[in-house]
Design a protein around this motif. Structure first.
Motif, PDB file in Angstrom:
ATOM      1  N   MET A  52       0.634  -1.378  -0.175  1.00  0.00           N
ATOM      2  CA  MET A  52      -0.176   0.379  -0.130  1.00  0.00           C
ATOM      3  C   MET A  52       0.881   1.155   0.489  1.00  0.00           C
ATOM      4  SD  MET A  52      -2.824  -0.555   0.342  1.00  0.00           S
ATOM      5  CE  MET A  52      -4.018   0.830   0.881  1.00  0.00           C
ATOM      6  N   GLU A  53       2.199   1.189   0.935  1.00  0.00           N
ATOM      7  CA  GLU A  53       2.919   2.434   0.827  1.00  0.00           C
ATOM      8  C   GLU A  53       3.364   2.918  -0.569  1.00  0.00           C
ATOM      9  OE1 GLU A  53       6.791   3.884   2.918  1.00  0.00           O
ATOM     10  OE2 GLU A  53       5.827   2.210   3.787  1.00  0.00           O
ATOM     11  N   LEU A  54       3.654   1.501  -1.125  1.00  0.00           N
ATOM     12  CA  LEU A  54       4.669   1.398  -2.227  1.00  0.00           C
ATOM     13  C   LEU A  54       3.498   2.359  -3.731  1.00  0.00           C
ATOM     14  CD1 LEU A  54       6.787   0.628  -3.832  1.00  0.00           C
ATOM     15  CD2 LEU A  54       6.274  -2.066  -4.533  1.00  0.00           C
ATOM     16  N   ILE A  55       2.993   1.698  -3.307  1.00  0.00           N
ATOM     17  CA  ILE A  55       1.543   2.416  -4.632  1.00  0.00           C
ATOM     18  C   ILE A  55       1.331   4.097  -4.398  1.00  0.00           C
ATOM     19  CG2 ILE A  55      -1.097   1.862  -5.422  1.00  0.00           C
ATOM     20  CD1 ILE A  55      -1.078  -0.672  -5.060  1.00  0.00           C
ATOM     21  N   GLU A  56       1.553   4.029  -3.139  1.00  0.00           N
ATOM     22  CA  GLU A  56       0.537   5.321  -2.953  1.00  0.00           C
ATOM     23  C   GLU A  56       1.799   6.566  -2.686  1.00  0.00           C
ATOM     24  OE1 GLU A  56      -1.115   6.551  -1.489  1.00  0.00           O
ATOM     25  OE2 GLU A  56      -2.784   5.454  -1.700  1.00  0.00           O
ATOM     26  N   HIS A  57       3.506   5.411  -2.796  1.00  0.00           N
ATOM     27  CA  HIS A  57       4.056   6.825  -3.027  1.00  0.00           C
ATOM     28  C   HIS A  57       4.259   6.483  -4.272  1.00  0.00           C
ATOM     29  CE1 HIS A  57       8.301   8.037  -2.252  1.00  0.00           C
ATOM     30  NE2 HIS A  57       9.092   7.111  -3.824  1.00  0.00           N
ATOM     31  N   TYR A  58       3.626   6.255  -5.557  1.00  0.00           N
ATOM     32  CA  TYR A  58       3.690   6.271  -6.536  1.00  0.00           C
ATOM     33  C   TYR A  58       2.674   6.365  -7.847  1.00  0.00           C
ATOM     34  CZ  TYR A  58       8.719   4.475  -6.607  1.00  0.00           C
ATOM     35  OH  TYR A  58      10.477   4.074  -6.474  1.00  0.00           O
ATOM     36  N   ARG A  59       2.016   7.218  -6.238  1.00  0.00           N
ATOM     37  CA  ARG A  59       0.463   7.620  -7.152  1.00  0.00           C
ATOM     38  C   ARG A  59       0.512   8.357  -7.813  1.00  0.00           C
ATOM     39  NH1 ARG A  59      -4.383   5.653  -3.910  1.00  0.00           N
ATOM     40  NH2 ARG A  59      -6.081   6.301  -5.659  1.00  0.00           N
ATOM     41  N   SER A  60       1.102   9.050  -8.249  1.00  0.00           N
ATOM     42  CA  SER A  60       1.457  10.376  -9.524  1.00  0.00           C
ATOM     43  C   SER A  60       1.681   9.770 -10.484  1.00  0.00           C
ATOM     44  CB  SER A  60       2.410  11.064  -9.813  1.00  0.00           C
ATOM     45  OG  SER A  60       3.779  10.467  -9.261  1.00  0.00           O
ATOM     46  N   PHE A  61       2.083   8.387 -10.466  1.00  0.00           N
ATOM     47  CA  PHE A  61       1.840   7.474 -12.027  1.00  0.00           C
ATOM     48  C   PHE A  61       0.123   7.365 -12.339  1.00  0.00           C
ATOM     49  CE2 PHE A  61       6.664   7.475 -11.411  1.00  0.00           C
ATOM     50  CZ  PHE A  61       6.820   8.695 -11.931  1.00  0.00           C
ATOM     51  N   GLY A  62      -0.494   7.688 -11.585  1.00  0.00           N
ATOM     52  CA  GLY A  62      -1.761   7.355 -12.160  1.00  0.00           C
ATOM     53  C   GLY A  62      -1.920   5.909 -11.575  1.00  0.00           C
ATOM     54  N   PRO A  63      -2.264   4.820 -12.410  1.00  0.00           N
ATOM     55  CA  PRO A  63      -3.099   3.134 -12.562  1.00  0.00           C
ATOM     56  C   PRO A  63      -1.090   2.419 -12.932  1.00  0.00           C
ATOM     57  CG  PRO A  63      -3.840   4.480 -14.503  1.00  0.00           C
ATOM     58  CD  PRO A  63      -3.318   5.132 -13.431  1.00  0.00           C
ATOM     59  N   ILE A  64      -0.731   3.292 -13.330  1.00  0.00           N
ATOM     60  CA  ILE A  64       1.236   1.761 -13.616  1.00  0.00           C
ATOM     61  C   ILE A  64       0.858   1.553 -12.971  1.00  0.00           C
ATOM     62  CG2 ILE A  64       3.222   2.095 -14.828  1.00  0.00           C
ATOM     63  CD1 ILE A  64       2.271   5.109 -16.180  1.00  0.00           C
ATOM     64  N   PRO A  65       1.182   1.876 -11.314  1.00  0.00           N
ATOM     65  CA  PRO A  65       1.786   0.986 -10.400  1.00  0.00           C
ATOM     66  C   PRO A  65       1.125  -0.590 -10.261  1.00  0.00           C
ATOM     67  CG  PRO A  65       1.848   3.539  -9.630  1.00  0.00           C
ATOM     68  CD  PRO A  65       1.353   2.941 -10.876  1.00  0.00           C
ATOM     69  N   GLY A  66      -0.450   0.006 -10.489  1.00  0.00           N
ATOM     70  CA  GLY A  66      -1.394  -1.180  -9.839  1.00  0.00           C
ATOM     71  C   GLY A  66      -1.386  -2.261 -11.145  1.00  0.00           C
ATOM     72  N   ILE A  67      -1.007  -1.626 -11.586  1.00  0.00           N
ATOM     73  CA  ILE A  67      -1.009  -2.344 -13.292  1.00  0.00           C
ATOM     74  C   ILE A  67       0.392  -3.401 -13.510  1.00  0.00           C
ATOM     75  CG2 ILE A  67      -1.286  -2.756 -16.002  1.00  0.00           C
ATOM     76  CD1 ILE A  67      -2.843  -0.144 -16.242  1.00  0.00           C
ATOM     77  N   LEU A  68       1.045  -2.725 -13.343  1.00  0.00           N
ATOM     78  CA  LEU A  68       2.028  -3.311 -13.257  1.00  0.00           C
ATOM     79  C   LEU A  68       3.010  -4.079 -12.032  1.00  0.00           C
ATOM     80  CD1 LEU A  68       5.322  -0.721 -13.784  1.00  0.00           C
ATOM     81  CD2 LEU A  68       4.784  -2.024 -15.537  1.00  0.00           C
ATOM     82  N   LEU A  69       2.571  -4.540 -11.076  1.00  0.00           N
ATOM     83  CA  LEU A  69       2.368  -5.054 -10.097  1.00  0.00           C
ATOM     84  C   LEU A  69       2.001  -6.298 -10.380  1.00  0.00           C
ATOM     85  CD1 LEU A  69       2.520  -3.037  -6.564  1.00  0.00           C
ATOM     86  CD2 LEU A  69       4.407  -4.370  -7.368  1.00  0.00           C
ATOM     87  N   PRO A  70       1.252  -6.569 -10.876  1.00  0.00           N
ATOM     88  CA  PRO A  70       0.550  -7.949 -11.165  1.00  0.00           C
ATOM     89  C   PRO A  70       0.524  -8.830 -12.136  1.00  0.00           C
ATOM     90  CG  PRO A  70      -1.952  -6.192 -10.481  1.00  0.00           C
ATOM     91  CD  PRO A  70      -0.383  -5.059 -10.914  1.00  0.00           C
ATOM     92  N   MET A  71       1.324  -7.713 -13.332  1.00  0.00           N
ATOM     93  CA  MET A  71       1.840  -7.703 -14.062  1.00  0.00           C
ATOM     94  C   MET A  71       3.446  -9.003 -14.449  1.00  0.00           C
ATOM     95  SD  MET A  71       2.627  -5.380 -18.221  1.00  0.00           S
ATOM     96  CE  MET A  71       3.835  -5.486 -17.826  1.00  0.00           C
ATOM     97  N   VAL A  72       4.597  -8.196 -13.665  1.00  0.00           N
ATOM     98  CA  VAL A  72       5.136  -8.808 -12.361  1.00  0.00           C
ATOM     99  C   VAL A  72       4.990 -10.190 -12.426  1.00  0.00           C
ATOM    100  CG1 VAL A  72       7.515  -8.316 -11.325  1.00  0.00           C
ATOM    101  CG2 VAL A  72       6.357  -6.119 -12.717  1.00  0.00           C
TER     102      VAL A  72
END
Length: 206
Positions: A16-36
């Motif tokens: 959650m902290e990681l996603i919030e840290h990169y929140r400025s990138f919009g949905p990209i962190p949320g998409i990248l994590l399951p993709m990786v």
């Protein structure tokens, strides 16, 4: 950092902290994590999905997780399909258990793959690799991935977003079960049409 230390780092709070840290990138962190996770199956997909649901809300969290997981599966499948004859992957192909699983995938197609991909703890990386090595068509496999992961990821998102509702609102739980049944029936119908199309093409080629 060794593998065990890396696994221990992946907690709900840290993600959650990681996603919030990169929140400025919009949905990209949320998409990248399951993709990786499709490439690194030891990563906790269920935590990524639950974190997305909490960070972006139920529907957007589900959508970003679903897109990422499906993209990851497609990439792994495509890479294995393209380089499947290379020495390392060819060794896997000759392994008896892998060979049996490949035959099973080729013989049964959409149905069992859909069910496998509906379950959160199915080793989807193994399924992606075996499917890539098999002769199953990319359209047939992606149909199973899109529908199976939709069910699995929505279920995890639903549970992670409001776990109490599974007990307090059994109607919502029943709706999830109905969605699974509908997707199963639709998938089987589409698969039947694809198989008929392939059969006609083969007959026309002779």
């Amino acid at each position: 950092m060794d593998l065990e230390t890396l696994k221990e780092w992946f907690t709900m709070e840290n993600i959650m902290e990681l996603i919030e840290h990169y929140r400025s990138f919009g949905p990209i962190p949320g998409i990248l994590l399951p993709m990786v996770e499709a490439f690194l199956p030891f990563l906790p997909l269920f935590l990524f999905v639950m974190a997305n649901a909490n960070a972006f809300g139920l529907w957007f969290g589900f959508l970003f997780s679903w897109i990422g997981a499906c993209l990851g599966a497609l990439l792994v499948f495509s890479l294995v399909r393209k380089y499947g004859q290379k020495r390392i992957l060819n060794f896997l192909k000759r392994h008896k258990k892998v060979e049996k699983l490949m035959s099973w995938v080729e013989d049964h197609g959409f149905g069992p793959l859909f069910l496998l991909l509906c379950f959160p703890f199915t080793p989807s990386a193994v399924v992606n690799i075996v499917a890539g090595l098999s002769k199953i068509s990319i359209a047939q496999y992606m149909l199973a991935v899109l529908t199976g992961k939709m069910v699995m990821i929505f279920t995890i998102s639903f549970v992670g977003y409001d776990i109490k509702s599974l007990i307090t609102q059994p109607v919502r739980t029943a709706i999830v079960a109905v969605v699974i049944l509908i997707l199963w029936l639709v998938g089987k119908r589409i698969e039947g049409r694809m198989n008929n199309h392939v059969s006609k093409e083969k007959q026309g080629g002779y």
